[in-house]
Design an enzyme around this catalytic site. Structure first.
Site, short mmCIF file in Angstrom:
data_model
loop_
_atom_site.label_atom_id
_atom_site.label_comp_id
_atom_site.label_asym_id
_atom_site.label_seq_id
_atom_site.Cartn_x
_atom_site.Cartn_y
_atom_site.Cartn_z
N LYS A 19 0.84 -1.20 0.00
CA LYS A 19 0.00 0.00 0.00
C LYS A 19 0.87 1.25 0.00
O LYS A 19 2.08 1.19 0.24
CB LYS A 19 -0.92 -0.01 1.22
CG LYS A 19 -0.20 -0.08 2.56
CD LYS A 19 -1.17 -0.18 3.70
CE LYS A 19 -0.43 -0.27 5.04
NZ LYS A 19 -1.35 -0.28 6.19
N TYR B 263 14.24 31.83 4.97
CA TYR B 263 13.04 32.57 5.31
C TYR B 263 13.03 33.02 6.78
O TYR B 263 13.46 32.29 7.67
CB TYR B 263 11.79 31.71 5.07
CG TYR B 263 11.37 31.62 3.63
CD1 TYR B 263 11.02 32.75 2.91
CD2 TYR B 263 11.31 30.37 3.00
CE1 TYR B 263 10.63 32.66 1.58
CE2 TYR B 263 10.92 30.27 1.67
CZ TYR B 263 10.58 31.41 0.96
OH TYR B 263 10.19 31.32 -0.34
#
Length: 800
Positions: free
Chosen positions: A470, A693
């Protein structure tokens, strides 16, 4: 015949060599002896490929354009302490080195390998021929790896130096060896035969490659066949076998059901089938494995190109036979579309030029080439033989072609690059390949199979293996992983949603597939694609009954909640559940299962035992009521290791496949996923400045050298890894992040690693640092790290 070869699996005694042993084996003379007990594990012939210097032995080979003696001082500075030379050298700069003097270092390398080979009494397959050696070798590994512990030639190590390095890999654990042998002139095969000493011979075919080194085709064949002077079985077309050959011969028949569906694949698979027959592999197993063969991209590579083109790379060699094969392959890819051939001079044709170019022109016409780009001094002779409708351009060398190349020259076509190695067509390939994201997740399929075998060996007799693929195979790519696992005979796959199962079916997966989270809207697709839904509550069961009625037969899996309290039927649901199952027998219960909530935590073992007891009680009630015995499974990866008594009929393997296990098994597991980025820019930042940032690095109180790398939180490298909280590996040293992680990039501090430059590879996780280390930094678990890796990160699959 079978008994003769399959029983020859005697293991050699534990192997090991000191420099004193090697001096005795080679009858060499010490120029300098520092430590006679120094061990040798690796043979080294390239000063640029030092891996373990303390246990490496360097052979100073001399060639026409190189002399290994020139690199001894540099190797010594990198930690190498053992050398074999063929002339006296200065010793004052290498005081701690062991130095052996021999007459010829290539002879010494081959003699040491021959001695090592003689210590083994196992089947050894020797492969030679003009084409297909590497493919046959790799395919034999694919189909025999589950029966033998195989040592084989790395890549195409089939030369006078490649074969000894391949042989040196043999150790006491191996039960089968597969080695290639290639020659370009008379006398070479006798040397290789003495080293390999094959017991089974495989001859692929005879073509014009390296013809210039032999007087005739018959001469070349005779030289190649010298590899098989001592074999017991020879597998090849009988037309190649001389009357004085004393062994037994099997003429292989082509295999028509290979996934590649080409003439060359059929012939190579036929050779593999014959080898499997000699080694005693059952016929039904043989055919099944041959149907699962995976392509070997060592010669012919298919890639996405610029301007929606398809690029076919085949620039390892260039002869008429391989050109024909490559053109056939490229035409299959192009179908009815445009096919452009970029072709170099053919340097090893073994025939007059006029005949050669006439045959080349015939192949070009037969495969409906739309455009030819010729590169070289001789290929211009082809121009007069081409039809007027074919566009043709000619360039004296690769550089001239690249100088005028514009991306717009190619659009929505298939491009075959077919060039001899000296023309460096890899430079053309780099210009024409579609530019991909520089961040790559490398998936080691060999390690994945190794880990599968680690857990398989733990299983109780008769227990089946379901593997969870999965979430795109835990980020590794579900289809690619599933194909390999199906070949290695796992019993079931588990996926999260129906669309994942449909993708596996469309990729050709045929094993049963359990869908853990079925939705009403997907029932019809699951029915059509033979997917098996988990039924975990009464509402899902009733919706399924409404869809299937009494007519549609569907396989289902019942989930029981024994304490996880996520999904599953409770005890008080069982009576109604049984009644509905008896009313709708077309819903065939394939398995009844539950999930251990703390199977990997010894502090909760009492609860685990309680879960197993509850599960067994409910299972017994269901089995009695429906009158048959579905499979039982409750163990996940942690449970497989710690609770063999609860393996029942099947277990479910998840994260352990990718190298993450409990404390007892972790040392036996190998790393599967390796995430790498690239340095985009390196710059100096002054004191008083900041990085990233929001100036979250703070104001720098000293100058720093930073590298910006090609990974960010959009790739799965989350912001928690920023601000120095995580360290990546670059040039063998750890480098901390600095500033915030950005969407597409991250900055790292490389002030202490002065050699860092643009283009350098950066290890985000792998062996070191590990995914576990990154997970700890991100305050999560490896599962989440793997599944967070973005789809835009290119996956590269490889086998050792």
């Amino acid at each position: 015949m079978i008994e003769l070869l399959t029983k020859r699996r005697d293991k050699a005694p534990p192997l090991g060599y000191t420099i004193s042993d090697i001096q005795h084996i080679l009858s060499a003379r010490f120029l300098q002896a520092s430590d006679l007990n120094m061990r040798t594990e690796h043979l080294l012939i390239d000063s640029r490929q030092v891996v373990a210097p303390a246990v490496s032995l360097f052979f100073a080979l001399k060639g026409k354009r190189h002399d290994g003696h020139q690199y001894i001082a540099d190797l010594y500075n990198h930690g190498v302490r053992q050398f074999i030379v063929s002339k006296k050298i200065r010793l004052d700069g290498i005081p701690e080195a062991n130095v052996l003097l021999v007459d010829d270092t290539l002879d010494a390398l081959q003699n040491l390998a021959a001695y090592h080979r003689a210590r083994f009494n196992i089947p050894v397959i020797g492969i030679t021929g003009s084409n297909g050696k590497t493919v046959v070798k790799e395919w034999l590994w694919q189909v025999l790896a589950q029966d033998f512990n195989i040592v084989r030639s790395p890549k195409s190590y089939n030369s006078q130096v490649g074969v000894p390095l391949s042989i040196w890999q043999m150790n006491e654990h191996h039960t089968l060896a597969i080695f290639e042998a290639g020659i370009s002139e008379p006398g070479e095969m006798e040397r290789l035969e003495r080293i390999i000493r094959p017991t089974i011979g495989v001859f692929t075919n005879l073509g014009p490659a390296h013809q210039e080194g032999f007087a005739s085709e018959a001469h070349k064949l005779a030289e190649k066949m010298k590899l098989f002077g001592g074999v017991e079985w020879l597998i090849c077309d009988k037309k190649y076998v001389s009357n004085n050959f004393s062994g037994r011969v099997i003429a292989p028949q082509p295999v028509t059901n290979t996934p590649m569906n080409t003439p060359w694949a059929a012939e190579n698979a036929g050779l593999c089938r014959a080898v499997m027959q000699v080694l005693g592999i059952a016929a039904e197993d043989t055919e099944e494995r041959l149907r699962r063969l995976e392509p070997v991209e060592m010669r012919l590579e298919l890639k996405d190109g610029i301007q929606h083109c398809t690029l076919v790379n085949d620039f390892y060699n260039n002869d008429l036979a391989s050109l024909r094969i490559a053109l056939q392959f490229a035409r299959q890819q192009a179908r009815n579309g445009r096919l452009t051939l970029v072709l170099s001079d053919i340097l090893q044709s073994g025939m007059p030029g006029a005949d050669l170019w006439r045959l080349v022109a015939e192949s070009i016409r037969a495969n409906h080439v739309s455009r030819l780009i010729g590169i070289g001094q001789d290929i211009v002779k082809l121009q007069a033989l081409l039809p007027d409708s074919l566009q043709a351009q000619f360039f004296p060398d690769t550089g001239s072609f690249l100088h005028q190349l514009q991306n717009t020259d190619f659009n929505e076509e298939t491009i075959l690059l077919k060039g001899a190695r000296p023309f460096e067509f890899e430079k053309i390939a780099r210009r024409l390949e579609q530019k991909a994201h520089k961040t790559v997740l490398e998936v080691n399929l060999s390690a994945l199979v190794h880990n599968l075998n680690v857990y398989t060996r733990m299983l109780r007799p008769g227990a089946k293996m379901m593997v969870m693929v999965k979430a795109e195979g835990y980020g590794s790519g579900s289809a690619e992983v599933a194909k390999l696992l199906e070949f290695h005979r796992v019993d079931y796959f588990g996926v999260a949603y129906a669309d994942e199962g449909i993708a596996l079916r469309q990729a050709g997966i045929r094993l049963p597939i359990l869908v853990l989270n079925p939705e009403r809207t997907s029932f019809d697709a699951m029915y059509r694609y033979r997917l098996e839904p988990e039924v975990y509550c009464m509402s899902v069961l009733k919706e399924l009954i409404e869809y299937a009625g009494h007519e549609k037969a569907m396989s289902i899996h019942l989930k029981i909640d024994t304490g996880m309290h996520r999904l599953g039927f409770d005890k008080n649901d069982i009576e109604l559940l049984i009644a509905l199952l008896k009313t709708y027998p077309n819903l065939q219960v394939q398995s009844v299962f539950s999930h251990l909530s703390a199977g990997d935590n010894h502090l909760h073992d009492a609860f685990t035992h309680q879960q197993a007891s509850t599960f067994s009680e409910i299972y017994a009630a269901i089995q009695t009521a429906i009158g048959y015995a579905p499979l039982r499974h409750i163990c996940n990866t942690g449970g497989i290791e710690r609770f063999p008594e609860y393996h029942f009929d099947m277990v479910r393997l998840g994260i352990g496949l990718y190298g993450i296990g409990g404390a007892n098994v972790q040392p036996d597991l190998r790393t599967v996923n390796v995430l790498k980025a690239t340095v985009s820019q390196v710059k100096q930042v002054s004191a008083g400045d900041s990085v990233g940032y929001n100036r979250n690095s703070g104001i720098l109180d000293h100058p720093v050298r930073i590298a910006t790398i090609s990974i960010g939180y959009a790739d799965g490298f989350l912001r928690l890894a920023g601000g120095g909280r995580y360290e990546v590996l670059i040039r063998g040293q750890k480098a901390p992040t600095i500033g915030n992680v950005c969407m597409d990039m991250t900055m790292i501090d490389v002030s202490h690693i002065p050699d860092v430059q643009e283009g350098d590879e950066v290890m985000i996780f792998g062996d070191n640092p590990s995914v576990t280390a990154l997970a700890a930094c991100l305050q999560t678990i490896p599962y989440e790290v793997f599944t967070n890796i973005s789809e835009r990160v290119k996956r590269v699959y490889w086998q050792e």
